[in-house]
Design a protein around this motif. Structure first.
Motif, PDB file in Angstrom:
ATOM      1  N   SER A 114       0.689 -30.416 -44.940  1.00  0.00           N
ATOM      2  CA  SER A 114      -0.145 -30.711 -46.251  1.00  0.00           C
ATOM      3  C   SER A 114      -1.719 -30.454 -45.750  1.00  0.00           C
ATOM      4  O   SER A 114      -2.124 -30.197 -44.720  1.00  0.00           O
TER       5      SER A 114
ATOM      6  N   PHE B 271      -5.702 -30.994 -47.531  1.00  0.00           N
ATOM      7  CA  PHE B 271      -6.584 -31.528 -48.815  1.00  0.00           C
ATOM      8  C   PHE B 271      -7.962 -30.886 -48.540  1.00  0.00           C
ATOM      9  O   PHE B 271      -8.578 -30.869 -47.818  1.00  0.00           O
TER      10      PHE B 271
ATOM     11  N   LYS C 132      -8.996 -30.736 -44.036  1.00  0.00           N
ATOM     12  CA  LYS C 132      -8.252 -31.469 -43.148  1.00  0.00           C
ATOM     13  C   LYS C 132      -6.821 -31.024 -43.429  1.00  0.00           C
ATOM     14  O   LYS C 132      -6.224 -31.262 -44.599  1.00  0.00           O
TER      15      LYS C 132
ATOM     16  N   ARG D 127      -2.448 -33.808 -36.792  1.00  0.00           N
ATOM     17  CA  ARG D 127      -3.658 -33.334 -37.699  1.00  0.00           C
ATOM     18  C   ARG D 127      -4.388 -32.234 -36.947  1.00  0.00           C
ATOM     19  O   ARG D 127      -4.644 -31.897 -36.057  1.00  0.00           O
TER      20      ARG D 127
ATOM     21  N   ARG E 214       1.351 -35.768 -45.038  1.00  0.00           N
ATOM     22  CA  ARG E 214       0.093 -36.137 -45.841  1.00  0.00           C
ATOM     23  C   ARG E 214      -0.600 -37.429 -44.985  1.00  0.00           C
ATOM     24  O   ARG E 214      -1.822 -37.254 -45.168  1.00  0.00           O
ATOM     25  N   ASN E 215      -0.031 -38.185 -44.594  1.00  0.00           N
ATOM     26  CA  ASN E 215      -0.850 -39.338 -43.803  1.00  0.00           C
ATOM     27  C   ASN E 215      -1.484 -38.655 -43.004  1.00  0.00           C
ATOM     28  O   ASN E 215      -2.744 -39.223 -42.505  1.00  0.00           O
TER      29      ASN E 215
ATOM     30  N   ALA F  48      -2.881 -35.974 -42.654  1.00  0.00           N
ATOM     31  CA  ALA F  48      -3.941 -35.000 -43.144  1.00  0.00           C
ATOM     32  C   ALA F  48      -5.289 -35.905 -43.855  1.00  0.00           C
ATOM     33  O   ALA F  48      -6.267 -35.479 -43.763  1.00  0.00           O
ATOM     34  N   LYS F  49      -4.946 -36.894 -44.364  1.00  0.00           N
ATOM     35  CA  LYS F  49      -5.644 -37.962 -44.893  1.00  0.00           C
ATOM     36  C   LYS F  49      -6.202 -38.903 -43.794  1.00  0.00           C
ATOM     37  O   LYS F  49      -7.501 -39.477 -43.998  1.00  0.00           O
ATOM     38  N   SER F  50      -5.640 -38.841 -42.533  1.00  0.00           N
ATOM     39  CA  SER F  50      -6.123 -39.702 -41.472  1.00  0.00           C
ATOM     40  C   SER F  50      -7.556 -39.285 -40.976  1.00  0.00           C
ATOM     41  O   SER F  50      -8.020 -38.093 -40.814  1.00  0.00           O
ATOM     42  N   LYS F  51      -8.364 -40.347 -40.520  1.00  0.00           N
ATOM     43  CA  LYS F  51      -9.525 -40.165 -39.938  1.00  0.00           C
ATOM     44  C   LYS F  51      -9.479 -39.934 -38.524  1.00  0.00           C
ATOM     45  O   LYS F  51     -10.503 -39.481 -37.504  1.00  0.00           O
TER      46      LYS F  51
END
Length: 136
Positions: free
Chosen positions: A10, A12, A16, A36, A128-129, A131-134
């Motif tokens: 994934s 975004f 990332k 990631r 997806r999680n 990719a969205k993680s910091k």
């Protein structure tokens, strides 16, 4: 013994990306991992990264001589890895994967995304999680 491997990637906004795989050995043994990437992520690159990481794990676990099937919803990945396309982008990952494929008995199988396959849905959610993680 047949080993089923589900992969997904994934991205975004090309800022990332995340990759994930699940390896299903029989009915009882499941290995999963995700990660990631923030360096030049694209959706296609993350799809390839998931396949690369899964192949490395298969080799690490000495499962490379079994009948391995990689299920992916990325037509791009299947096409470039089977040599049906001459893309020049992502050559670093493509070359590395093709080297590993010399040591792994694997077939690729395309699956349609988001149609309820539980393993495909799981790797989609995992990638997806990430990719969205910091957190890297």
């Amino acid at each position: 013994m047949t080993i089923n491997i589900y992969t997904d990637g994934s991205c975004f906004g090309n800022l990332k990306g995340g990759w994930a795989y699940v390896i299903v050995v029989g009915e009882d043994y499941i290995i999963e991992d995700s990660g990631r990437c923030v360096k030049n992520p694209t959706n296609n690159r993350m799809e390839l990264m998931a396949i690369l990481k899964a192949l490395k794990k298969i080799i690490d676990l000495n499962l490379n001589s079994y009948n391995n099937t990689i299920y992916t919803d990325s037509r791009y990945s299947i096409s470039v890895l089977k040599g049906n396309s001459s893309y020049t982008i992502n050559n670093d990952l493509i070359s590395e994967i093709k080297q590993l494929l010399k040591y792994v008995n694997v077939n690729f199988h395309w699956v349609k995304a988001h149609i309820g396959n539980p393993w495909n849905e799981l790797v989609d959610t995992m990638s997806r999680n990430k990719a969205k993680s910091k957190i890297l």
